[in-house]
Write an enzyme that holds these catalytic residues in place. Sequence first.
Site, PDB file in Angstrom:
ATOM      1  N   PRO A 172      16.045   2.074   7.430  1.00 39.14           N
ATOM      2  CG  PRO A 172      17.362   3.926   7.981  1.00 39.14           C
ATOM      3  CD  PRO A 172      16.733   2.695   8.573  1.00 39.14           C
ATOM      4  CB  THR A 177       2.093   4.842  10.382  1.00 39.91           C
ATOM      5  OG1 THR A 177       2.528   4.477   9.083  1.00 39.91           O
ATOM      6  CG2 THR A 177       0.766   5.561  10.294  1.00 39.91           C
ATOM      7  CD  GLU A 221      -1.704 -14.282   9.371  1.00 35.12           C
ATOM      8  OE1 GLU A 221      -2.576 -14.826  10.039  1.00 35.12           O
ATOM      9  OE2 GLU A 221      -0.588 -14.789   9.148  1.00 35.12           O
ATOM     10  CD  GLU A 259       0.162  -3.229   7.836  1.00 33.83           C
ATOM     11  OE1 GLU A 259       0.896  -4.144   8.216  1.00 33.83           O
ATOM     12  OE2 GLU A 259      -0.222  -2.296   8.552  1.00 33.83           O
TER      13      GLU A 259
HETATM   14  C1  LIG Z   1       3.610   6.011   4.234  1.00 30.12           C
HETATM   15  C2  LIG Z   1       4.268   4.767   4.769  1.00 30.12           C
HETATM   16  C3  LIG Z   1       3.980   4.336   6.062  1.00 30.12           C
HETATM   17  C4  LIG Z   1       4.635   3.206   6.589  1.00 30.12           C
HETATM   18  N1  LIG Z   1       4.395   2.831   7.885  1.00 30.12           N
HETATM   19  C5  LIG Z   1       5.142   1.847   8.444  1.00 30.12           C
HETATM   20  C6  LIG Z   1       5.026   1.534   9.842  1.00 30.12           C
HETATM   21  O1  LIG Z   1       4.187   2.094  10.555  1.00 30.12           O
HETATM   22  N2  LIG Z   1       5.881   0.616  10.381  1.00 30.12           N
HETATM   23  C7  LIG Z   1       6.805  -0.042   9.625  1.00 30.12           C
HETATM   24  O2  LIG Z   1       7.541  -0.878  10.164  1.00 30.12           O
HETATM   25  N3  LIG Z   1       6.915   0.208   8.279  1.00 30.12           N
HETATM   26  C8  LIG Z   1       6.115   1.133   7.684  1.00 30.12           C
HETATM   27  N4  LIG Z   1       6.233   1.414   6.339  1.00 30.12           N
HETATM   28  C9  LIG Z   1       7.258   0.704   5.558  1.00 30.12           C
HETATM   29  C10 LIG Z   1       6.655  -0.301   4.605  1.00 30.12           C
HETATM   30  O3  LIG Z   1       6.188  -1.421   5.324  1.00 30.12           O
HETATM   31  C11 LIG Z   1       7.752  -0.659   3.581  1.00 30.12           C
HETATM   32  O4  LIG Z   1       7.955   0.491   2.788  1.00 30.12           O
HETATM   33  C12 LIG Z   1       7.337  -1.827   2.724  1.00 30.12           C
HETATM   34  O5  LIG Z   1       7.316  -3.016   3.474  1.00 30.12           O
HETATM   35  C13 LIG Z   1       8.303  -2.021   1.538  1.00 30.12           C
HETATM   36  O6  LIG Z   1       9.631  -1.999   1.968  1.00 30.12           O
HETATM   37  P1  LIG Z   1      10.720  -1.067   1.246  1.00 30.12           P
HETATM   38  O7  LIG Z   1      10.127   0.277   1.125  1.00 30.12           O
HETATM   39  O8  LIG Z   1      11.992  -1.203   1.986  1.00 30.12           O
HETATM   40  O9  LIG Z   1      10.875  -1.685  -0.195  1.00 30.12           O
HETATM   41  P2  LIG Z   1      11.872  -2.880  -0.576  1.00 30.12           P
HETATM   42  O10 LIG Z   1      11.694  -4.000   0.357  1.00 30.12           O
HETATM   43  O11 LIG Z   1      13.237  -2.313  -0.762  1.00 30.12           O
HETATM   44  O12 LIG Z   1      11.284  -3.281  -1.995  1.00 30.12           O
HETATM   45  C14 LIG Z   1      11.512  -2.515  -3.179  1.00 30.12           C
HETATM   46  C15 LIG Z   1      10.820  -3.225  -4.350  1.00 30.12           C
HETATM   47  O13 LIG Z   1      11.370  -4.546  -4.520  1.00 30.12           O
HETATM   48  C16 LIG Z   1      10.323  -5.515  -4.434  1.00 30.12           C
HETATM   49  N5  LIG Z   1      10.852  -6.711  -3.770  1.00 30.12           N
HETATM   50  C17 LIG Z   1      11.490  -6.800  -2.569  1.00 30.12           C
HETATM   51  N6  LIG Z   1      11.828  -8.071  -2.315  1.00 30.12           N
HETATM   52  C18 LIG Z   1      11.379  -8.830  -3.354  1.00 30.12           C
HETATM   53  C19 LIG Z   1      11.419 -10.228  -3.667  1.00 30.12           C
HETATM   54  N7  LIG Z   1      11.954 -11.130  -2.834  1.00 30.12           N
HETATM   55  N8  LIG Z   1      10.882 -10.622  -4.847  1.00 30.12           N
HETATM   56  C20 LIG Z   1      10.327  -9.732  -5.698  1.00 30.12           C
HETATM   57  N9  LIG Z   1      10.255  -8.406  -5.442  1.00 30.12           N
HETATM   58  C21 LIG Z   1      10.764  -7.962  -4.290  1.00 30.12           C
HETATM   59  C22 LIG Z   1       9.222  -4.847  -3.598  1.00 30.12           C
HETATM   60  O14 LIG Z   1       7.954  -5.444  -3.848  1.00 30.12           O
HETATM   61  C23 LIG Z   1       9.319  -3.417  -4.111  1.00 30.12           C
HETATM   62  O15 LIG Z   1       8.640  -3.320  -5.341  1.00 30.12           O
HETATM   63  C24 LIG Z   1       5.560   2.489   5.782  1.00 30.12           C
HETATM   64  C25 LIG Z   1       5.790   2.909   4.466  1.00 30.12           C
HETATM   65  C26 LIG Z   1       5.157   4.035   3.952  1.00 30.12           C
HETATM   66  C27 LIG Z   1       5.466   4.478   2.560  1.00 30.12           C
END
Ligand SMILES: Cc1cc2nc3c(=O)[nH]c(=O)nc-3n(C[C@H](O)[C@H](O)[C@H](O)COP(=O)(O)OP(=O)(O)OC[C@H]3O[C@@H](n4cnc5c(N)ncnc54)[C@H](O)[C@@H]3O)c2cc1C
Length: 401
Positions: A132, A162, A256, A379
């Site tokens: 979360p 997923t 990757e 990803e």
């Molecule tokens: C439908 C769906 C399916 C998914 N399936 C999986 C799965 O099977 N397994 C799994 O593990 N995860 C899964 N995910 C999670 C997904 O990998 C994450 O949502 C994604 O990596 C982004 O993380 P976050 O949502 O926490 O956003 P955050 O990391 O909180 O980022 C929020 C914003 O800040 C930006 N940001 C963050 N850090 C930086 C930085 N250092 N510099 C500049 N900008 C930055 C990001 O680009 C984004 O715009 C899924 C997500 C969705 C929506």
Amino acid sequence: MARLAQTAGLTDVQQEILSTVRDFVDKEIIPVATELEHRDEYPQAIVDGLKELGLFGLMIPEEYGGLGESLLTYALCVEEIARGWMSVSGIINTHFIVAYMLKQHGTQEQKDHFLPRMAAGEIRGAFSMSEPGLGSDVSAITSKAVRDGDEYVLTGQKMWLTNGGTSSLVAVLVRSDEGHPEGTAPHRSMTTFLVEKEPGFGEVRPGLTIPGKIEKMGYKGVDTTELIMDGLRVPADRVLGGVTGRGFYQMMDGVEVGRVNVAARGCGVAQRAFELGVRYAQQRHTFGKPIAQHQAIQFKLAEMATKVEAAHAMMVNAARKKDSGERNDLEAGMAKYLASEYCKEVVEDAFRIHGGYGFSKEYEIERLYREAPMLLIGEGTAEIQKMIIGRRLLEEYRFQG
Ligand SMILES: Cc1cc2nc3c(=O)[nH]c(=O)nc-3n(C[C@H](O)[C@H](O)[C@H](O)COP(=O)(O)OP(=O)(O)OC[C@H]3O[C@@H](n4cnc5c(N)ncnc54)[C@H](O)[C@@H]3O)c2cc1C
């Protein structure tokens, strides 16, 4: 040119596989995709069909009952499937990542135990890094494993799995303290556990709960869930590769190849959007002629097709690089970034070409419009891809002055 996104240099076997998959997509997926998606219904008949085609074992070596095909073959199949319905490509993607991680990093016993049944589609994989409180920043993972005799006890909450409900094997990344004293770099104190469970929702194994599906704006049909571990006991021989502290690197390796896969999905969705746009543009008349005859619309079609071709070429390049045994993080990052951005743009142009009808649920483009944004996030977001690309460029072009 017969159609966009042709790939030169494919073997007869690759061409045969692709033509079978394309046929399946045209006959079994496209006609039902939008209706199932609107109902958020799991496409069981389609999944059964993919099983029969051997798609769940496409890249699993032949000795384990798979087809032993390359990443390129896999990516081209994913492109075809996403052209039909992106959610279906999501059903096989996490399975494919877990099978790949097992093949690359699993112990012999783990490969023998899981891969044959994964190839047959009997065991289906999900992978879980996000929580979360984190997605991009994997090093901030708080879920943890504590050793207790021949077992580990796992505690913590995971997010966004997923196939979290439909899978029976989840590769879960947690922090493990054993052998990694306080102060060890986060990347070296993470471990991937292979957690077997019953498919379904609720308490699917003692200490492991999969609450219901997360409601999403698009990418429906495929289930996305949370996962709660509360004293979940996992045998020590279910540590991927048998050694703790390697989980971060194993997961990054999986992600990757997953990036090539997401690029392929972007290519497939963009192709479908182009097909819908170019068809509608020739049917709809305004001011006495088909809108395709207005230069503004023709320019849109030209831009869309150019983007489809460019994204496809980059995706194929990234897959071929990995297949040749070389490092492909730069190419995979670029392909994922470009294909997902172009996909969103091509879908939006196709939506605009449809005028008001694009807003109607009766038209397929409405579904694509809700699906494309997921590819900007999954990803690794665009910002994360640019960080990877930027870092690699500075390694390659190091200033020597
Ligand atoms: C439908 C769906 C399916 C998914 N399936 C999986 C799965 O099977 N397994 C799994 O593990 N995860 C899964 N995910 C999670 C997904 O990998 C994450 O949502 C994604 O990596 C982004 O993380 P976050 O949502 O926490 O956003 P955050 O990391 O909180 O980022 C929020 C914003 O800040 C930006 N940001 C963050 N850090 C930086 C930085 N250092 N510099 C500049 N900008 C930055 C990001 O680009 C984004 O715009 C899924 C997500 C969705 C929506």
